[in-house]
Motif scaffolding. Structure first.
Motif, PDB file in Angstrom:
ATOM      1  N   CYS A 195       0.844  -1.196   0.000  1.00  0.00           N
ATOM      2  CA  CYS A 195       0.000   0.000   0.000  1.00  0.00           C
ATOM      3  C   CYS A 195       0.882   1.250   0.000  1.00  0.00           C
ATOM      4  O   CYS A 195       1.822   1.351   0.778  1.00  0.00           O
ATOM      5  N   CYS A 214      -0.036   3.173   3.723  1.00  0.00           N
ATOM      6  CA  CYS A 214       0.343   2.633   5.034  1.00  0.00           C
ATOM      7  C   CYS A 214       1.443   1.582   4.942  1.00  0.00           C
ATOM      8  O   CYS A 214       1.958   1.135   5.957  1.00  0.00           O
ATOM      9  N   CYS A 268      -6.033  -0.729  -0.655  1.00  0.00           N
ATOM     10  CA  CYS A 268      -5.841  -1.231   0.699  1.00  0.00           C
ATOM     11  C   CYS A 268      -7.088  -0.913   1.531  1.00  0.00           C
ATOM     12  O   CYS A 268      -7.887  -0.041   1.167  1.00  0.00           O
ATOM     13  N   CYS A 326      -7.077   0.727   4.100  1.00  0.00           N
ATOM     14  CA  CYS A 326      -6.912   2.104   4.570  1.00  0.00           C
ATOM     15  C   CYS A 326      -7.315   3.113   3.499  1.00  0.00           C
ATOM     16  O   CYS A 326      -7.330   4.314   3.748  1.00  0.00           O
TER      17      CYS A 326
HETATM   18 ZN    ZN Z   1      -2.928   0.955   3.428  1.00  0.00          ZN
END
Ligand code: ZN
Length: 248
Positions: free
Chosen positions: A136, A139, A157, A159
């Motif tokens: 990712c 993150c 991802c 996130c």
């Molecule tokens: Zn991520």
């Protein structure tokens, strides 16, 4: 002229003698190593997209293009760059064998296909990264390549960040640690084999200059700028050459 006519068993035997007495062979390879595994060399004539109307692969596989058109990038990438079912050929197998029996210290590759590791090689410097690793961009979480293949569009991802393959795109820097490791291996080699690459792509050519050993061996279909420095030049298919020199 037929390919068969070009084959020179004497050269394969000569290579075998060099490799049998070597202790720190380093192999530096490019796309030509994997063509016998069914992975096309998108840079070579007759390779990927040679005749198509589309953008040149070098443009699609650039950092700028990835950032601006991740959907189109992934479209191309999934179709043309991922060969997860490809299997090692005799070139990969011979090199793994050479390492296992103590003659080879490292492989430096421009390929992202992971076939050297699949064949059992351990010390592999992947200059352009690996399609098998993905993470990712926000993150840093790692993702399996199967996650990339399974989905469609741009993979994200949890996130929310975009997942990017751990491959070095055009305009991007090579990983320092990988480059230093590769240079150290080349500088300490007693034999350097360069195979399946024209040495035209940065930084291949500059890295070969670190070699200080006696035997520089080129296994490549076409001439390269380094032919005059080579102690042995073999034009036959690399899987045949290495099988003959290592496994016969
Ligand atoms: Zn991520």
């Amino acid at each position: 002229m037929t390919e068969k006519k070009n084959r020179n068993d004497n050269l394969h035997s000569e290579l075998k003698m060099v490799l049998d007495r070597a202790r720190r062979v380093v192999f530096f390879g490019g796309a030509g190593v994997s063509t016998a595994s069914g992975i096309p060399d998108y840079r070579s004539k007759g390779g990927l997209y040679d005749s198509d109307d589309a953008l040149p692969p070098e443009m699609i596989l650039s950092h700028t293009y990835f950032m601006r058109h991740p959907d189109a990038f992934y479209d191309f990438y999934r179709t043309n760059m991922l060969h997860l079912d490809a299997q090692p050929n005799d070139a990969h197998r011979a090199l793994a064998h050479l390492e296992a029996r103590g003659n080879l210290s490292a492989i430096v590759t421009q390929n992202i296909d992971g076939l050297h590791q699949k064949a059992g090689s351990r010390q592999v410097f992947e200059l352009h990264g690996s399609a098998w690793r993905n993470s990712c961009m926000s993150c840093g979480a790692p993702f399996d390549v199967r996650d990339i293949v399974a989905g469609s569009g741009v993979p994200h991802c949890t996130c929310g960040g975009i997942i990017k393959p751990d491959v070095v795109l055009y305009e991007e820097q090579l990983d320092d640690e990988v480059v230093f490791g590769a240079i150290e291996a080349i500088a300490g080699a007693d034999v350097l084999i360069v195979g399946g690459t024209s040495l035209a792509v940065y930084p291949a050519a500059s890295m070969v200059r670190y070699f200080e050993g006696d035997d520089l061996i080129l296994i490549n279909r076409d001439p390269t700028d380094y032919d005059s420095l080579a102690t042995l030049i073999i034009r036959d298919p690399i899987d045949v050459v290495l099988r003959d020199a290592v496994m016969r």
